[in-house]
Structure formats: structure tokens, C-alpha cells
Design an enzyme around this catalytic site. Structure first.
Site, PDB file in Angstrom:
ATOM      1  N   HIS A 140       5.737  -7.152  48.772  1.00  0.00           N
ATOM      2  CA  HIS A 140       6.047  -6.160  49.813  1.00  0.00           C
ATOM      3  C   HIS A 140       4.988  -5.057  49.814  1.00  0.00           C
ATOM      4  O   HIS A 140       4.931  -4.242  48.900  1.00  0.00           O
ATOM      5  CB  HIS A 140       7.453  -5.590  49.537  1.00  0.00           C
ATOM      6  N   ASN A 197      13.212   0.314  50.086  1.00  0.00           N
ATOM      7  CA  ASN A 197      14.016   0.625  51.268  1.00  0.00           C
ATOM      8  C   ASN A 197      15.451   1.017  50.933  1.00  0.00           C
ATOM      9  O   ASN A 197      16.118   1.649  51.734  1.00  0.00           O
ATOM     10  CB  ASN A 197      13.964  -0.537  52.257  1.00  0.00           C
ATOM     11  N   SER A 246      10.532  -6.787  54.204  1.00  0.00           N
ATOM     12  CA  SER A 246      10.878  -5.446  53.733  1.00  0.00           C
ATOM     13  C   SER A 246      12.305  -5.390  53.220  1.00  0.00           C
ATOM     14  O   SER A 246      12.683  -4.422  52.571  1.00  0.00           O
ATOM     15  CB  SER A 246      10.692  -4.433  54.853  1.00  0.00           C
ATOM     16  N   GLU A 273       5.396  -3.937  46.053  1.00  0.00           N
ATOM     17  CA  GLU A 273       6.680  -4.157  45.371  1.00  0.00           C
ATOM     18  C   GLU A 273       6.814  -5.679  45.222  1.00  0.00           C
ATOM     19  O   GLU A 273       6.794  -6.405  46.214  1.00  0.00           O
ATOM     20  CB  GLU A 273       7.803  -3.574  46.246  1.00  0.00           C
TER      21      GLU A 273
HETATM   22  N1  3HC Z   1      -5.278   1.938  58.446  1.00  0.00           N
HETATM   23  C1  3HC Z   1      -6.248   2.247  57.579  1.00  0.00           C
HETATM   24  N2  3HC Z   1      -6.498   3.500  57.163  1.00  0.00           N
HETATM   25  C2  3HC Z   1      -5.748   4.478  57.690  1.00  0.00           C
HETATM   26  C3  3HC Z   1      -4.716   4.232  58.619  1.00  0.00           C
HETATM   27  C4  3HC Z   1      -4.523   2.890  59.007  1.00  0.00           C
HETATM   28  N3  3HC Z   1      -3.560   2.533  59.878  1.00  0.00           N
HETATM   29  N4  3HC Z   1      -4.156   5.410  58.962  1.00  0.00           N
HETATM   30  C5  3HC Z   1      -4.780   6.367  58.243  1.00  0.00           C
HETATM   31  N5  3HC Z   1      -5.734   5.802  57.482  1.00  0.00           N
HETATM   32  C6  3HC Z   1      -6.629   6.479  56.547  1.00  0.00           C
HETATM   33  C7  3HC Z   1      -7.573   7.344  57.322  1.00  0.00           C
HETATM   34  O1  3HC Z   1      -8.725   6.617  57.721  1.00  0.00           O
HETATM   35  C8  3HC Z   1      -7.889   8.433  56.312  1.00  0.00           C
HETATM   36  O2  3HC Z   1      -8.901   8.031  55.437  1.00  0.00           O
HETATM   37  P1  3HC Z   1     -10.239   8.926  55.383  1.00  0.00           P
HETATM   38  O3  3HC Z   1      -9.798  10.317  55.084  1.00  0.00           O
HETATM   39  O4  3HC Z   1     -11.022   8.321  54.290  1.00  0.00           O
HETATM   40  O5  3HC Z   1     -10.820   8.784  56.733  1.00  0.00           O
HETATM   41  C9  3HC Z   1      -6.637   8.551  55.460  1.00  0.00           C
HETATM   42  O6  3HC Z   1      -5.874   7.354  55.719  1.00  0.00           O
HETATM   43  C10 3HC Z   1      -5.826   9.754  55.864  1.00  0.00           C
HETATM   44  O7  3HC Z   1      -5.573   9.655  57.252  1.00  0.00           O
HETATM   45  P2  3HC Z   1      -5.518  10.899  58.249  1.00  0.00           P
HETATM   46  O8  3HC Z   1      -6.396  11.987  57.733  1.00  0.00           O
HETATM   47  O9  3HC Z   1      -5.714  10.398  59.623  1.00  0.00           O
HETATM   48  O10 3HC Z   1      -4.003  11.352  58.243  1.00  0.00           O
HETATM   49  P3  3HC Z   1      -3.094  11.783  57.052  1.00  0.00           P
HETATM   50  O11 3HC Z   1      -3.813  12.523  55.996  1.00  0.00           O
HETATM   51  O12 3HC Z   1      -1.933  12.388  57.710  1.00  0.00           O
HETATM   52  O13 3HC Z   1      -2.610  10.385  56.390  1.00  0.00           O
HETATM   53  C11 3HC Z   1      -1.105   8.618  56.226  1.00  0.00           C
HETATM   54  C12 3HC Z   1      -2.024   9.381  57.155  1.00  0.00           C
HETATM   55  C13 3HC Z   1      -1.908   7.907  55.140  1.00  0.00           C
HETATM   56  C14 3HC Z   1      -0.408   7.568  57.086  1.00  0.00           C
HETATM   57  C15 3HC Z   1      -0.097   9.634  55.558  1.00  0.00           C
HETATM   58  O14 3HC Z   1       0.501  10.419  56.536  1.00  0.00           O
HETATM   59  C16 3HC Z   1       0.970   8.969  54.751  1.00  0.00           C
HETATM   60  O15 3HC Z   1       0.775   8.593  53.612  1.00  0.00           O
HETATM   61  N6  3HC Z   1       2.177   8.822  55.365  1.00  0.00           N
HETATM   62  C17 3HC Z   1       3.296   8.161  54.727  1.00  0.00           C
HETATM   63  C18 3HC Z   1       3.126   6.685  54.866  1.00  0.00           C
HETATM   64  C19 3HC Z   1       4.270   5.925  54.249  1.00  0.00           C
HETATM   65  O16 3HC Z   1       5.219   6.457  53.701  1.00  0.00           O
HETATM   66  N7  3HC Z   1       4.176   4.589  54.353  1.00  0.00           N
HETATM   67  C20 3HC Z   1       5.213   3.720  53.891  1.00  0.00           C
HETATM   68  C21 3HC Z   1       6.056   3.341  55.062  1.00  0.00           C
HETATM   69  S1  3HC Z   1       7.394   2.344  54.564  1.00  0.00           S
HETATM   70  C22 3HC Z   1       6.780   0.795  54.591  1.00  0.00           C
HETATM   71  O17 3HC Z   1       5.675   0.515  54.988  1.00  0.00           O
HETATM   72  C23 3HC Z   1       7.700  -0.269  54.088  1.00  0.00           C
HETATM   73  C24 3HC Z   1       8.497  -0.915  55.136  1.00  0.00           C
HETATM   74  O18 3HC Z   1       9.256  -1.910  54.501  1.00  0.00           O
HETATM   75  C25 3HC Z   1       9.390  -0.049  55.970  1.00  0.00           C
END
Ligand code: 3HC
Length: 287
Positions: free
Chosen positions: A143, A193, A121, A155
Site C-alpha cells: 500500500h 486508513n 487501500s 504499508e
Molecule cells: N507527484 C510528485 N511530486 C509531487 C506531487 C506529485 N503529485 N505533488 C507535490 N510533489 C512534490 C513537489 O514537486 C515538491 O517537491 P519540490 O519541493 O522538490 O519541488 C514537494 O512535493 C512539495 O510540494 P509543494 O511545494 O507543491 O506543496 P506542499 O509542500 O504543500 O506538499 C504534499 C504537497 C507533499 C502533497 C503535502 O501537502 C503533503 O504531504 N500532504 C499530505 C499527503 C498525504 O497525507 N498523503 C497520504 C494520503 S492517504 C493515501 O494516499 C492512502 C490512501 O489509501 C487513501
């Protein structure tokens, strides 16, 4: 360009490695997940099975497609299972020395046209590539974002020696995995990031200085900026220790104190409140 990839190997079966492997297998690639820990591999398989059955319940995949994807997945605690890999994607702990050690072993093993990719990351791709000698032209950053099955972005980060062919094949592979590859250059934090973490860090400062309660900071960013999660909830999701680590990389790499991690963020880490993974970070997930 043809990516020429049939078999994807992923090193590390945690949240990121497991997610990458799931997406690769669902996208039709023979996929090997390698981990030293048999327990971690068991947890990874359990999560794959759960998420794939959910995809059937939701009507996103047929049972036959799930069975085929499961059949393409191999969970291995022996390196030899990766022998046929056309690309190895490393997704282990964010530690330069650990990653370099893994890659120097891979360079000895994969001497053909295989791509060596890191899901780091924030660690410099050019620095990691020094561990693979002549294979630096086949070395690249790939990434992914958490949760990998949901987030569209990959990325793609070129190191100093990454060849154009490696970049083109990596972009073609990302495409075949249903992702959108966006290129970035090898500077601390890349783009994702470099932009995300200072925002999260600033949310901790706003909380520390009493500008608003944590839930209100998150609500403001969710409703006002259309973010799916507020920055503090997102920090818990990413892991507060990872956030501190990435801020340290930014502060050092960009040589600027404005990237120092907020004292309150660091204090929560010292207290063991690392976010979702420990049941408590900014918020309490124990219930
Ligand atoms: N694995 C697989 N699918 C998942 C999951 C997981 N861990 N978590 C959620 N999902 C799926 C669910 O199954 C659901 O799909 P469905 O509606 O078809 O069943 C869909 O995602 C939506 O989930 P929920 O309804 O439970 O919850 P939300 O609508 O709140 O969505 C979220 C959850 C997708 C995590 C959303 O809140 C989101 O997009 N959050 C931001 C995530 C983000 O910014 N990620 C980047 C982080 S930074 C990073 O990774 C980089 C690193 O370098 C730091």
C-alpha cells in the site's frame, strides 16, 4: 534478503499506478505500466515526463539519469508486455470483483516465483488472495501513499497465506525503491486508513455540526497538529468517493456503526463534488 526482482509491472496507470511506476523506474527497475486505456497511458507518460524534468530543474536528478529512467519505462495496453515481470503490482479501481478478476488472470500467467501485490487501500488481502489459488503464498498487500514519489511509506500487508519469503522480498523491494516498509495485519483499513479515515470523517461531522468553517477546521489541524494538509483538504486530495468507500469497508469489516460515513461527506459525493479530480469537493479548485 535479496528481492530477486529486475522487472516491475504495474497494472493501472492512474495517480497511484503511475506514481509507483515512476518510483520503480527511477530506482533502476525495468518497469512496465499496463492499462487498457491508451489515453490513460498517454496521460501517465506526460506526467512522468513533467515530474522528471522538474527533478532535473530542482537538481535532484541529472539529465542522464532521467533519460535512463525513461528508457526503463514501457507503457503497454497489452498484457504480454508484462511477461518478464518478477512482481506485478495492481493499482486499479477499489472494487473487489474487478481486482479478483485481474488477479485470477495473473495467477494463470505467472506460475513461477513472481510476487502478486495489490495496492488496495482497504480491501482484505486474504479475500483478494482467494482469486489466485495456490499462488496465495506469493500474494501480498503493498500500500503506497499519494503522491507516491514524495511519501516514504509502504504499508505491507500479509494475507493469511502470505509466505515469510514473500514478505521479506516485498520489504527488500520497498527498500530498493527508497521507501520505508512497515508491516500491518489484514484487518479492515489496515493501520493507515483505520486511523486516518475516522479523523477525516470526524472533520466532516465538525463542519456539519457547525463547530467551525472548513478552512478553520483545516487550519487548526495544520497549525496545531503539524499536519501538512488539513483533513478536509486531504479528503479532497484523496477523493471524497474513496473516503466514503473506505468508511464503508471499516463499518462493515469492524462491524461498528461508529465508522459510518458522515451524511455531509456522502451528500457531497452524491452531488458529484469528489474533490480535486472533479475540480470541487469541500473546496473549489476550478480556478
Ligand atoms: N507527484 C510528485 N511530486 C509531487 C506531487 C506529485 N503529485 N505533488 C507535490 N510533489 C512534490 C513537489 O514537486 C515538491 O517537491 P519540490 O519541493 O522538490 O519541488 C514537494 O512535493 C512539495 O510540494 P509543494 O511545494 O507543491 O506543496 P506542499 O509542500 O504543500 O506538499 C504534499 C504537497 C507533499 C502533497 C503535502 O501537502 C503533503 O504531504 N500532504 C499530505 C499527503 C498525504 O497525507 N498523503 C497520504 C494520503 S492517504 C493515501 O494516499 C492512502 C490512501 O489509501 C487513501
Amino acid at each position: 534478503m535479496d528481492h530477486g526482482i529486475k522487472t516491475v509491472a504495474v497494472i493501472g496507470s492512474g495517480q497511484m499506478g503511475g506514481g509507483i511506476a515512476q518510483v520503480a523506474a527511477v530506482s533502476g527497475f525495468d518497469t512496465v505500466v499496463y492499462d487498457l486505456s491508451g489515453d490513460a497511458l498517454k496521460r501517465c507518460k506526460g506526467l512522468h515526463d513533467k515530474l522528471l524534468s522538474r527533478a532535473v530543474e530542482k537538481g535532484r536528478m541529472s539529465e542522464d539519469d532521467v533519460t535512463a529512467a525513461q528508457g526503463r519505462l514501457t507503457y503497454a495496453d497489452s498484457m504480454s508486455a508484462m511477461d518478464n515481470a518478477d512482481i506485478v503490482i495492481e493499482a486499479v479501481v477499489e472494487d473487489l470483483d474487478v481486482k479478483k478478476k485481474i488477479f485470477s488472470g495473473l495467477a494463470d500467467k505467472f506460475t513461477g516465483n513472481q510476487i502478486l501485490a495489490s495496492n488496495t487501500s482497504s480491501i482484505s488481502i486474504t479475500a483478494l488472495a482467494t482469486s489466485v489459488g495456490d499462488a496465495a503464498d506469493r500474494f501480498i498487500g503493498m500500500h503506497f501513499f499519494n503522491p507516491v514519489p514524495v511519501m516514504k511509506l509502504v504499508e505491507v500487508i500479509n494475507g493469511l497465506a502470505t509466505s515469510e519469503e514473500t514478505t521479506a522480498r516485498t520489504i527488500a523491494l520497498s527498500d530498493a525503491m527508497g521507501k520505508v516498509a512497515v508491516p500491518a495485519n489484514d484487518r479492515a483499513g489496515f493501520v493507515s486508513n483505520r486511523v486516518l479515515m475516522p479523523m477525516i470523517n470526524e472533520a466532516f461531522y465538525a463542519w456539519m455540526e457547525g463547530v467551525a468553517e472548513p478552512e478553520h477546521i483545516d487550519e487548526i489541524m495544520k497549525l496545531g497538529m503539524a499536519h501538512p494538509m488539513g483533513p478536509l483538504r486531504l479528503a479532497d486530495f484523496i477523493g471524497l468517493d474513496t473516503c466514503v468507500h473506505i468508511m464503508d469497508v471499516l463499518a462493515e469489516g469492524l462491524n461498528n456503526d461508529r465508522y459510518r460515513a458522515c451524511p455531509l461527506l456522502k451528500q457531497l459525493v452524491v452531488a458529484g463534488r469528489l474533490g480535486n479530480k472533479t475540480g470541487r469537493g469541500v473546496f473549489d479548485y476550478s480556478k
